[in-house]
Design a protein around this motif. Structure first.
Motif, PDB file in Angstrom:
ATOM      1  N   ASP A   1       0.845  -1.193   0.000  1.00  0.00           N
ATOM      2  CA  ASP A   1       0.000   0.000   0.000  1.00  0.00           C
ATOM      3  C   ASP A   1       0.885   1.249   0.000  1.00  0.00           C
ATOM      4  N   THR A   2       1.064   1.813  -1.180  1.00  0.00           N
ATOM      5  CA  THR A   2       2.012   2.918  -1.349  1.00  0.00           C
ATOM      6  C   THR A   2       1.705   4.097  -0.436  1.00  0.00           C
TER       7      THR A   2
ATOM      8  N   ARG B   1       2.572   3.363   3.152  1.00  0.00           N
ATOM      9  CA  ARG B   1       4.021   3.373   3.373  1.00  0.00           C
ATOM     10  C   ARG B   1       4.527   4.797   3.516  1.00  0.00           C
ATOM     11  N   ARG B   2       4.037   5.644   2.646  1.00  0.00           N
ATOM     12  CA  ARG B   2       4.498   7.031   2.644  1.00  0.00           C
ATOM     13  C   ARG B   2       4.016   7.750   3.924  1.00  0.00           C
ATOM     14  N   ASN B   3       2.754   7.568   4.288  1.00  0.00           N
ATOM     15  CA  ASN B   3       2.208   8.231   5.477  1.00  0.00           C
ATOM     16  C   ASN B   3       2.963   7.816   6.728  1.00  0.00           C
ATOM     17  N   LEU B   4       3.227   6.511   6.835  1.00  0.00           N
ATOM     18  CA  LEU B   4       3.891   6.010   8.032  1.00  0.00           C
ATOM     19  C   LEU B   4       5.328   6.483   8.110  1.00  0.00           C
TER      20      LEU B   4
ATOM     21  N   ASN C   1       7.016   4.023  17.201  1.00  0.00           N
ATOM     22  CA  ASN C   1       7.553   5.054  16.319  1.00  0.00           C
ATOM     23  C   ASN C   1       8.974   4.762  15.848  1.00  0.00           C
ATOM     24  N   VAL C   2       9.736   4.005  16.630  1.00  0.00           N
ATOM     25  CA  VAL C   2      11.109   3.701  16.204  1.00  0.00           C
ATOM     26  C   VAL C   2      11.216   2.325  15.543  1.00  0.00           C
ATOM     27  N   CYS C   3      10.149   1.571  15.536  1.00  0.00           N
ATOM     28  CA  CYS C   3      10.259   0.184  15.063  1.00  0.00           C
ATOM     29  C   CYS C   3      10.329   0.111  13.534  1.00  0.00           C
ATOM     30  N   PRO C   4      11.369  -0.541  12.998  1.00  0.00           N
ATOM     31  CA  PRO C   4      11.490  -0.616  11.539  1.00  0.00           C
ATOM     32  C   PRO C   4      10.414  -1.493  10.907  1.00  0.00           C
ATOM     33  N   VAL C   5       9.884  -2.433  11.666  1.00  0.00           N
ATOM     34  CA  VAL C   5       8.815  -3.274  11.128  1.00  0.00           C
ATOM     35  C   VAL C   5       7.509  -2.480  11.102  1.00  0.00           C
ATOM     36  N   TYR C   6       7.173  -1.884  12.231  1.00  0.00           N
ATOM     37  CA  TYR C   6       5.951  -1.076  12.312  1.00  0.00           C
ATOM     38  C   TYR C   6       5.967   0.027  11.257  1.00  0.00           C
ATOM     39  N   GLU C   7       7.107   0.654  11.103  1.00  0.00           N
ATOM     40  CA  GLU C   7       7.228   1.762  10.156  1.00  0.00           C
ATOM     41  C   GLU C   7       6.806   1.340   8.743  1.00  0.00           C
ATOM     42  N   ARG C   8       6.983   0.073   8.427  1.00  0.00           N
ATOM     43  CA  ARG C   8       6.698  -0.371   7.066  1.00  0.00           C
ATOM     44  C   ARG C   8       5.349  -1.069   6.921  1.00  0.00           C
ATOM     45  N   THR C   9       4.933  -1.787   7.955  1.00  0.00           N
ATOM     46  CA  THR C   9       3.665  -2.518   7.813  1.00  0.00           C
ATOM     47  C   THR C   9       2.482  -1.734   8.366  1.00  0.00           C
ATOM     48  N   GLY C  10       2.755  -0.764   9.255  1.00  0.00           N
ATOM     49  CA  GLY C  10       1.660  -0.094   9.938  1.00  0.00           C
ATOM     50  C   GLY C  10       1.067  -0.999  11.002  1.00  0.00           C
ATOM     51  N   GLY C  11       0.055  -0.481  11.689  1.00  0.00           N
ATOM     52  CA  GLY C  11      -0.448  -1.170  12.861  1.00  0.00           C
ATOM     53  C   GLY C  11      -1.483  -2.233  12.577  1.00  0.00           C
ATOM     54  N   GLN C  12      -2.241  -2.077  11.487  1.00  0.00           N
ATOM     55  CA  GLN C  12      -3.369  -2.996  11.311  1.00  0.00           C
ATOM     56  C   GLN C  12      -2.922  -4.422  11.025  1.00  0.00           C
ATOM     57  N   ALA C  13      -1.705  -4.565  10.497  1.00  0.00           N
ATOM     58  CA  ALA C  13      -1.193  -5.904  10.202  1.00  0.00           C
ATOM     59  C   ALA C  13      -1.044  -6.749  11.464  1.00  0.00           C
ATOM     60  N   TYR C  14      -0.942  -6.085  12.619  1.00  0.00           N
ATOM     61  CA  TYR C  14      -0.809  -6.834  13.871  1.00  0.00           C
ATOM     62  C   TYR C  14      -2.154  -7.385  14.354  1.00  0.00           C
ATOM     63  N   GLY C  15      -3.237  -6.959  13.704  1.00  0.00           N
ATOM     64  CA  GLY C  15      -4.551  -7.526  14.000  1.00  0.00           C
ATOM     65  C   GLY C  15      -5.035  -7.295  15.424  1.00  0.00           C
ATOM     66  N   SER C  16      -4.580  -6.206  16.028  1.00  0.00           N
ATOM     67  CA  SER C  16      -4.929  -5.955  17.428  1.00  0.00           C
ATOM     68  C   SER C  16      -4.903  -4.459  17.699  1.00  0.00           C
ATOM     69  N   VAL C  17      -5.622  -4.039  18.734  1.00  0.00           N
ATOM     70  CA  VAL C  17      -5.535  -2.622  19.104  1.00  0.00           C
ATOM     71  C   VAL C  17      -4.142  -2.279  19.626  1.00  0.00           C
ATOM     72  N   TYR C  18      -3.371  -3.291  20.025  1.00  0.00           N
ATOM     73  CA  TYR C  18      -1.990  -3.042  20.451  1.00  0.00           C
ATOM     74  C   TYR C  18      -1.034  -3.522  19.365  1.00  0.00           C
ATOM     75  N   PRO C  19      -0.595  -2.635  18.488  1.00  0.00           N
ATOM     76  CA  PRO C  19       0.337  -3.055  17.452  1.00  0.00           C
ATOM     77  C   PRO C  19       1.789  -2.772  17.854  1.00  0.00           C
ATOM     78  N   GLY C  20       2.680  -2.968  16.902  1.00  0.00           N
ATOM     79  CA  GLY C  20       4.080  -2.604  17.115  1.00  0.00           C
ATOM     80  C   GLY C  20       4.741  -3.498  18.150  1.00  0.00           C
ATOM     81  N   PRO C  21       5.933  -3.107  18.595  1.00  0.00           N
ATOM     82  CA  PRO C  21       6.691  -3.938  19.520  1.00  0.00           C
ATOM     83  C   PRO C  21       5.926  -4.270  20.801  1.00  0.00           C
ATOM     84  N   ILE C  22       5.280  -3.286  21.412  1.00  0.00           N
ATOM     85  CA  ILE C  22       4.558  -3.594  22.647  1.00  0.00           C
ATOM     86  C   ILE C  22       3.395  -4.532  22.331  1.00  0.00           C
ATOM     87  N   GLY C  23       2.745  -4.314  21.186  1.00  0.00           N
ATOM     88  CA  GLY C  23       1.665  -5.209  20.814  1.00  0.00           C
ATOM     89  C   GLY C  23       2.145  -6.633  20.606  1.00  0.00           C
TER      90      GLY C  23
END
Ligand code: SF4
Lengths: 474, 244, 206
Positions: free
Chosen positions: A24-25, A28-31, A323-345
């Protein structure tokens, strides 16, 4: 117990969800833009405090103290809130918490509640539960409003609409608001939200909030915010219902001096957020005259039981790790399938779900390259990589010894356990150099194909270092 | 450390098998600096991949083997930040503490902190950029040591890598379990490398270099990846030559 | 079935069966630190968040209030019951919160004038505690313009110094600049639901 609404039913495992997001171009750009903006600002805000590392250590210790005596502190907190005219409720899980909110709202005769952004109520799916019970929940935080009006899902714990840029937000507002803004200037969009919500604030009878902190000694509750929507909800309605995770306590008022420094600088990279509200029970003549506080478990005690995993309960939801996670930065939060995304999620969600046979939840601890950027910024020093690895071990255990991966790992372990077997394997493997063209291999069979889809492999050399050493020095 | 320190070389399984030139460079470099280097043949692997993927039990005997193999050395040098981190930070948890764990150093740490040198007498007339690698940076905290070493190299044209501290996307089995995300991270890392116009990308860890190098090679960018040890081993008398 | 309270407390007790070692909280972070001229720092940091700051001496306080309200064109101005009479400058229609003002009256006003409890120089934060010359929380929330008087004696350096002065049993509001949001592209813009204009009169000798 039913399924925990902390994960969204039907979301595929992380690698599959991530693949779609990566394509999703606009996303990716927004994130990239948002995360890079906030990273630099956070670094500057943190650099201003010469005692930042001491504050982190204190924050870690205060939270550990609370967790190690959670029963005592909760009882103390409950007594203090009650003494000041608040009513304390306990909820074992999401369904029970939702049921309490619905019952209280109906008792107040309200068909609509205004809401301050709260992770706890997002986690339990409160809005959906209220809707099913005939009560409309109005999100008043700008980003939550964008998500709600866009019939979307959140993708960040602080800024749930981080995946949307200004023109997308304007389009959503134009579709859903009576007086939509013409411009996509952030200022104009904020103004539109102000107009849209004003009447709701002034007429609301019931508000629902979360809590950033609860002070065990005094029964005080703290909400940290920016827009003033929190103040509106915490001040104007007659009834205030606060849903708070049981881990949100600090022992005493003084302890907040640590967190009111750690949180704003880590989250919005400000010296202090625009508004912080503190209230204790009910104040006659000032603010809601009915105050209900719901203490929520919903999987937290399961996390608490895990010695290595319980540190995730120190989290103050600042979002720095996202905000610092290189994975989150590219996939965004919804890919984690939870209200808690990213490293803490990735460490909290599987613990709240507490079922490593749930393929989606079990995939989350693997959604990390273990680069450690999250641990470095976490204001309460949660060693996220350590917990990720710990949860991976649990996932492996749940899958058993018969998966192809487990068998390959066992075979490899057997080889590595003995230098002679290892050297023999090295020699056999070195034959792979005959697959190489120009010193590189560009296609391997599965599972190596997952590597060679995008990267070459160097041809194994004719002579390993070990053989060279034996030949020249042995 | 008085006299010639007796240094055990932990080559790491990856370097031993795929990048022997790096381990040979470490030997050459350390001997040039007056160390006695030994390579105990009993060594295999630190168990990092098993451990990080969730196979803790398979990693445990490898930690024990490591403690035994490297018990008698003044210091152990590993040309890898991630293996160094595994040994120093995780092995004690798997096996209990052992002198071999605390005496293990990543190469740049050993040179700067233990030997106290930054100018190792190297010569390397190429345009180079340096990727700090996550585990060297954040687990071991080697800081600027590799750059200090590189700055002292004669003939080098050292250029800063933009967004240097971002992960390259390797992450061990992450690169195959989450291949798409890993590739997206790799893409950005390669863009930064190419932006520098460097002909050589260096790092202190062959695993990250294998990953970034695999991408650079696939796209035929012409950029070479080279371990820090190989740059530091190169001298005017015996300059680095691209052979494997 | 046991009630929720005893179930949750029971779960906690069994989760903590290992009774983790007691924790000592390291307090070697700075309770205070040398920050130079606190008033100058407070003025600078408050202004950093786009609040206008007017540093004046006590004898110029009343005239400054009058001038600020006039400049703003504020005619109907809210005040707490105990707003000092001297601050109630002429030429303004003063609406004091007694009898209790309605939400409509607060919303329809041109602004509000209050004092404050504590100001944190380092962060540019003003704290209201519903004490002297501040009134209840809604007063400073609904009007779009907040003119706030800060006395030099109320200014402290750091967050820990501020909390030590505050009583958490009172309703507290920490204010750092006008309302703002970072929700669009994580970039801060001022002006959402709270007052969009915050002006501060800093009395340097009181
Ligand atoms: S884990 Fe740490 S960095 Fe991440 S949101 Fe929680 S407190 Fe912030």
């Amino acid at each position: 117990m039913g399924t925990n609404p902390v994960t969204w039913l039907g979301t595929p495992a992380f690698p599959v969800a991530a693949r779609a997001a990566l394509g999703d171009t606009q996303l990716r750009r927004n994130l990239r833009k948002a995360t890079h903006t906030i990273r630099d600002k956070r670094a500057k805000a943190v650099e201003e405090l010469p005692d930042w590392q001491q504050l982190r250590l204190a924050g870690e210790a205060v939270k550990d103290e609370v967790l190690s005596n959670l029963d005592t502190y909760l009882e103390r907190f409950e007594a203090a809130v009650t003494a000041r005219g608040g009513v304390v409720h306990w909820a074992r899980d999401a369904a029970e918490a939702n049921e309490i909110v619905l019952r209280l709202t109906r008792a107040a005769g309200a068909e609509e509640v205004v809401k301050v952004k709260s992770m706890a109520t997002a986690e339990i799916g409160l809005n959906e539960a209220l809707e099913a019970g005939g009560v409309r929940a109005v999100e008043t935080d700008l980003a939550e409003l964008i998500v709600q009006l866009g019939h979307d899902r959140p993708s960040h714990i602080l800024v749930p609409a981080i995946h949307r840029n200004r023109s997308e937000i304007r389009e959503i507002f134009q579709r859903e608001m009576a007086e939509a803004p013409a411009s996509d200037e952030p200022r104009a969009l904020a103004e539109a939200a102000r107009r849209h919500l004003r009447a709701k604030f002034l007429s609301a009878r019931v508000a629902v909030s979360g809590a950033n902190f609860g002070v065990a000694d005094t029964g005080s509750v703290v909400v940290v915010e920016s827009e003033g929507n929190g103040r509106m909800c915490l001040t104007l309605p007659e009834v205030l219902i606060t849903v708070m995770g049981i881990e949100k306590l600090v022992p005493s008022w003084r302890d907040l001096e640590v967190f009111l420094q750690l949180l704003p600088r880590s989250s919005t990279a400000e010296r202090m957020n625009p508004y912080t509200s503190v209230w204790t029970g009910v104040t006659p003549g000032d603010g809601p005259q009915q105050f209900h506080l719901i203490l929520l478990d919903n999987g937290r005690t399961d996390a608490l039981a895990d010695r290595a995993g319980r540190q995730a309960l120190r989290c103050i939801r600042c979002s720095a790790c996202l905000n610092v996670c290189p994975v989150y930065e590219r996939t965004g939060g919804q890919a984690y399938g939870s209200v808690y995304p990213g490293p803490i999620g990735a460490i909290l969600t599987p613990q709240l779900v507490n079922d490593m046979h749930d393929k989606q939840a079990a995939s989350l601890p693997y959604a990390s390259s273990l680069c450690g950027a999250c641990f470095e910024v976490c204001p309460v020093r949660i060693n996220i990589p350590e917990v990720l690895v710990h949860l991976r071990a649990k996932a492996v255990q749940a899958k058993g010894k018969r998966t192809p991966e487990a068998m390959a790992m066992a075979a490899l372990g057997w080889v590595l356990a003995d230098p002679k077997r290892y050297e023999a394997a090295q020699k056999a493997g070195s034959l792979a150099r005959y697959l190489a063209r120009g010193g590189r291999i560009s296609a391997l069979p599965w599972p190596g194909s997952k590597w060679t889809a995008a990267r070459d492999v160097p041809a194994p050399p004719a002579e390993s270092f070990r053989s060279w050493w034996r030949r020249t020095r042995g | 450390m008085p006299g010639a320190p007796r240094v055990g070389l932990f080559a790491t399984c990856l370097t031993d098998t795929f990048f022997p030139a790096t381990a040979r460079a470490v030997v050459r470099l350390l001997e040039r600096l007056g160390c006695t280097v030994e390579f105990p043949m009993e060594q295999t692997c630190c168990g990092q991949m098993h451990y990080n993927t969730g196979y803790r039990d398979a990693a445990r005997p490898l930690a024990a083997d490591y403690a035994r193999t490297f018990a008698g050395y003044d210091a152990v040098v590993a040309p890898s930040g991630s293996c160094g981190g595994m040994i120093r930070e995780v092995h004690p948890e798997l096996h209990g503490s052992a002198p071999a764990f605390t005496h293990t150093y990543e190469l740049s740490e050993f040179l700067v902190d233990v030997l106290g040198v930054t100018d190792v007498g190297a010569y390397f007339p190429h345009r180079v950029t340096y990727h700090p690698t996550c585990h060297s940076l954040r687990m071991l905290g080697v800081g600027d040591k590799p750059l200090e070493l590189l700055r002292a190299v004669r003939g080098i044209d050292l250029v800063a890598l933009p967004e240097a501290e971002s992960c390259c996307g390797f992450g061990g089995t992450f690169a195959v379990k989450n291949a798409d995300t890993s590739t997206a991270m790799l893409g950005d890392k390669m863009r930064c490398v190419l932006d520098t116009g460097a002909e050589v990308l260096s790092a202190g860890d062959n695993s990250c270099l294998m990953h970034i190098g695999g991408g650079l090679s696939r796209l035929r960018t012409g950029v070479t990846t080279l371990h820090l040890a190989e740059i530091l081993a190169s001298t005017e008398e015996e300059p680095w030559a691209p052979t494997r | 079935m046991a009630d929720a309270r005893s179930t949750v407390l029971g779960r906690i007790r069994s989760a903590l069966a290992d009774r983790p070692a007691p924790v000592t909280i390291p307090r070697d972070y700075h309770a205070s630190r040398p920050l130079g001229d606190l008033l100058a720092l407070a003025a600078e940091r408050i202004a950093d968040y786009r609040a206008e700051v007017h540093a004046v001496t006590a004898d110029a306080l009343t005239s400054t209030i009058a001038a600020r309200l006039a400049a703003r064109g504020a005619r109907r101005v809210i005040g707490p019951v105990d707003l000092p009479p001297a601050w109630q400058v002429p030429g303004v229609d003063w609406l004091l919160d007694s009898p209790t003002l309605s939400i409509g009256e607060l919303d329809g006003s041109d602004g509000v004038l209050t004092g404050s409890a504590v100001t944190i120089a380092e962060t540019g934060t003003i704290v209201l505690d519903a004490g002297f010359a501040q009134g209840r929380r809604a007063l400073t929330l609904l009007p779009d313009y907040h003119l706030c008087v800060v006395l030099a004696s109320q200014v402290v350096g750091t967050v820990p110094e501020a909390l030590a002065r505050l009583d958490p049993l009172r309703p507290l509001t920490f204010i750092s600049g006008p309302s703002a949001t970072s929700d669009i592209e994580l970039d801060r813009v001022e002006g959402v639901h709270g007052p969009r204009t915050l002006e501060v009169v800093l009395v340097t000798d009181a």
